[in-house]
Each structure stands twice: as C-alpha cells, then as structure tokens.
Motif scaffolding. Structure first.
Motif, PDB file in Angstrom:
ATOM      1  N   THR A  18       0.806  -1.222   0.000  1.00  0.00           N
ATOM      2  CA  THR A  18       0.000   0.000   0.000  1.00  0.00           C
ATOM      3  C   THR A  18       0.841   1.275   0.000  1.00  0.00           C
ATOM      4  O   THR A  18       0.554   2.203  -0.777  1.00  0.00           O
ATOM      5  CB  THR A  18      -0.962  -0.010   1.199  1.00  0.00           C
ATOM      6  N   PRO A  19       1.895   1.402   0.831  1.00  0.00           N
ATOM      7  CA  PRO A  19       2.697   2.635   0.774  1.00  0.00           C
ATOM      8  C   PRO A  19       3.323   2.869  -0.596  1.00  0.00           C
ATOM      9  O   PRO A  19       3.492   4.026  -1.018  1.00  0.00           O
ATOM     10  CB  PRO A  19       3.777   2.400   1.841  1.00  0.00           C
ATOM     11  N   VAL A  20       3.649   1.804  -1.297  1.00  0.00           N
ATOM     12  CA  VAL A  20       4.260   1.942  -2.622  1.00  0.00           C
ATOM     13  C   VAL A  20       3.278   2.590  -3.600  1.00  0.00           C
ATOM     14  O   VAL A  20       3.633   3.508  -4.353  1.00  0.00           O
ATOM     15  CB  VAL A  20       4.714   0.573  -3.151  1.00  0.00           C
ATOM     16  N   TRP A  21       2.027   2.117  -3.589  1.00  0.00           N
ATOM     17  CA  TRP A  21       1.032   2.689  -4.510  1.00  0.00           C
ATOM     18  C   TRP A  21       0.810   4.176  -4.209  1.00  0.00           C
ATOM     19  O   TRP A  21       0.655   4.989  -5.133  1.00  0.00           O
ATOM     20  CB  TRP A  21      -0.295   1.936  -4.388  1.00  0.00           C
ATOM     21  N   MET A  22       0.799   4.545  -2.924  1.00  0.00           N
ATOM     22  CA  MET A  22       0.572   5.944  -2.553  1.00  0.00           C
ATOM     23  C   MET A  22       1.717   6.843  -3.032  1.00  0.00           C
ATOM     24  O   MET A  22       1.495   7.918  -3.583  1.00  0.00           O
ATOM     25  CB  MET A  22       0.424   6.065  -1.031  1.00  0.00           C
TER      26      MET A  22
END
Length: 425
Positions: A395-399
């Motif tokens: 999730t942090p990567v997509w953000m």
C-alpha cells in the motif's frame, strides 16, 4: 526546416516501410515477452532457493537499468553497423542470458544472466530502436507508427503472459524460460530477412517523402557520439524535465506493475494465474492506448497529452489498494481498462518532443530519456520488493507512486515547446 511530403498516391500500405515496421514490431514483441517473467518468477525463486524478494528484485533492477542504458548506445550502433546486425545480435544475447538462467544456482548468477545479458539484449530492441526505424523510414505517420511499434512490448506481454503463467504453475519456471529462448532464436533469422537499414538500400524514398533520401555514411565513434549527445542535451531544460517525468513513468509501469502487481494481488488472496491474466488484459488495452496516443501526437501538443496521462495514472494507482481482493470485481476490471489505455501512451509524445527539439539526434536523445525511464523502473522494482519485506504490504508503494505521477504531470507542462513542427496526419 521544411518537410517535403509526397503526393497522396504514396499513402499506401504497399510501401516497403510498412514491412520494415512490421519486422521491427515482431522484434519488439519477442523482446517484450521477457519483461513479464520477473513477476512470475518472484514466488517460485523465493520458494526454491529461499532468496528474499529484495534480492530477486535486484536482478530485475539491474535488467531495467541496463535496458535503459543500452538503448542510446544501441541507437548509435545502428547508425554505425546497421539496424539488422544490431537487432539480430541482441536477440541472440537475450536467448543466451535466458538459457543460462535455467541452470543458475545462486542469486548473483540470476543478476548476471538475467540482469546483465537479458538487460543488454532487450535494451537494444527498446523504443529507441523503434524511434530509429521510424525516423529513417517515415516522414508521414511517424506518430502512428511510433505508437504501433512501442505497443509491441506490451503486446508481447499480452500474448505470452497467460501461457507463461500456466506453464509456471503446472510445469515450473524453467520450461517457461525455454519457450522464450526458442522464440528469440526463431525471430533472429526473420529479422535478418525482413529488416533493412535504410530506404536507399532498396532504392526507395522514406514513406511520405517527395524525393530520394541518400543513405548517410556509417557514423564513426558510436560510443563517443552517444556520450556527446548526452552531454549536450543534458544542458537543456527539455531534456531534464522530460527525463524526470519519464523516470516516474518507468517507476509507475514497468518497475512496479510488471514486477510486483502479481505478488501484490496474491497478498490479497488472488491466484497468480488470475493476476497474470489481468496484466495480460492491461497489455491488450495498452496496445489500443499507445496507438491512439500516437495518432493524437500527430495532432496535439505532446506536453498536454503527457500531463493528462500522468495525472490520470496517479489517481488510478492511489485507488488500487481499495480495488484489490481475492476475486476479480467490476472496479478492478475498470482499473485494468483505464490503466492499460494510459500505461504506454506516454511514449509517442516523448519521442515527438525529442525529435522536435533534437532533430537527427532525437533517437539517441530518446534513448537517454529512456534510460531515465528504466532507472525509475529499477528503483521501483527493488524498492517495491524491499517495502513489501519491511511493511508486509504494498500500500505505501502505490501511494508514493501516485504522488510522483502528479509531480510528473507538472514537469510535463513545464517543458517549453519548440517552434511548431509540421506534423503530418
């Protein structure tokens, strides 16, 4: 500079240029199939050898960096030794690297065989190769042809990915590599027969040209010329801005989607075969989006097209964690369609900007811009795996990538447009 265009009776698909473009497309399709494998190999290699996802991602990162760094030198080598020779050798290098990967036993060998050899070979058949073919063989329809050839890499992914995924699931990862080795070996002699270095080799003018264009003498010092073009263009604002935006493009497509989408979907309970089928569907819509983008680039401001593509892509990536589930739901299908249309649509506008600003050196300049693309892809491929190891989620990567796409949209609008070039519809 005036562009002389032939009368409308030359606007026909019987011109040899279309056959050369078709051969180039085939080479790009075969080479593009190799970019699908890192995502499929992550799980099997982790299980068989116990390697971390970060170490597996490192090999993919080296591959992507060399893919980018090789492209400008390959474009210069094509000016020196010819398109045919460079592409045939590249396909054989790809086949050698993939074949050696089937007998590897350590992570450093994966980095050497897949990262180095396959990276060098696929980089020589990258979009800079398509830009070289288009610049030599076409005066009209350049944007459209650029889009078609560029779409070949994702078309290769679309064609091979479902079969490769099924092969990995049912027979292991080695047979899937062997099938690609055979495809590269089969394509090499076809390239020798189908490709020609310049229209003058067969007594023709470039498609859409009003007069014969003599074949230039082989360019000496390909390496020196490539570096000189980099040093000269790097002092200009358009190069720096376009390279920055294209680095984000690489991170948000090749770097994360083709390497980590399947493992990320698997984290949510989705079977790897289903996730790979979604990637193949993205590839299908990628072909449509890239061709339409090439058509639009012949008619619109490339900067505005780039800004729109990046802004929409950023929104999609930020929404992706909400769409992940064990089964394919309608919102995920909508993501696949829209992301596919946008994925490679950035390539024709960037090639057009390089050609407009840098003229005959445009293909080499685009090769260096493409190197920035692959550097961004490499950082995302490695960083995505490292982030998953550290946080237990993507999730942090997509953000982060969504925010970077917003920044890339702004960089695209900051590129100062050159004096209007005559674009042929």
């Amino acid at each position: 500079m005036d562009v002389h265009v032939a009368p409308s009776h030359t606007d026909r698909f019987g011109h040899r240029a279309w056959w050369v473009a078709g051969a180039a497309l085939l080479a790009v399709v075969v080479a593009g199939a190799f970019s699908t494998l890192p995502g499929l190999l992550t799980g099997p290699l982790h299980e068989e050898f116990g390697w971390s996802r970060g170490s597996i991602g490192l090999a993919a990162s080296v591959n992507m960096v060399l893919y980018g760094l090789t492209a400008p030198f390959a474009a210069a080598l094509m000016d020196r030794f010819g398109i045919r020779r460079v592409v045939v050798v590249a396909l054989l290098v790809i086949a050698s690297g993939a074949a050696l990967t089937t007998v590897m036993a350590t992570a450093w060998q994966f980095t050497l065989y897949w990262g180095l050899l396959v990276g060098l070979g696929t980089g020589s058949t990258a979009t800079a190769f398509g830009a070289t073919v288009t610049q030599r063989w076409f005066v009209r329809r350049r944007g459209l042809v650029t889009g078609v050839i560029a779409s070949g890499s994702v078309f290769g992914q679309m064609v091979f990915l479902p079969a490769l995924s099924w092969t990995v699931d049912h027979h292991g990862w080695r047979p899937s590599l062997v099938s690609l080795v055979l495809a590269a070996c089969a394509a090499a002699p076809l390239m020798w027969l189908g490709l020609r270095d310049h229209p003058a080799d067969v007594g023709l003018e470039p498609y859409g040209a009003a007069r014969h264009v003599p074949k230039p003498a082989p360019a000496e010092g390909a390496g020196r010329r490539t570096v000189a073009v980099l040093l000269a263009s790097a002092r200009t604002g358009p190069f720096r801005l376009t390279s920055g935006a294209f680095a984000v493009c690489g991170a948000s497509t090749n770097g994360i989607m083709w390497t980590h989408f399947t493992p990320a979907a698997h984290d949510h309970g989705m079977p790897a075969t289903t996730a790979s089928s979604l990637l193949a569907a993205i590839g299908f819509f990628n072909v449509i989006g890239t061709v339409v983008s090439g058509w639009a680039t012949d008619r619109a401001d490339p900067r505005r097209l780039l800004a729109a593509f990046f802004a929409l892509r950023g929104l999609l990536l930020m929404c992706l964690p909400l769409l992940m589930s064990a089964t394919v739901q309608p919102p995920m299908l909508a993501f696949v369609v829209v992301f596919g249309l946008l994925d490679l649509a950035t390539v024709p506008p960037v090639i057009a900007l390089c050609r407009d600003f840098y003229g005959e050196d445009g293909a080499i300049v685009f090769g260096w811009v493409g190197a920035a693309h692959q550097l961004g892809a490499a950082l995302a491929a490695y960083g995505g795996g490292a982030a998953r190891d550290a946080f237990g989620t993507y999730t942090p990567v997509w953000m982060v990538l969504g925010a970077l796409c917003a920044a890339a949209a702004m960089l695209s609008l900051l590129v100062r447009h050159s004096s209007p070039a005559l674009r042929q519809a």
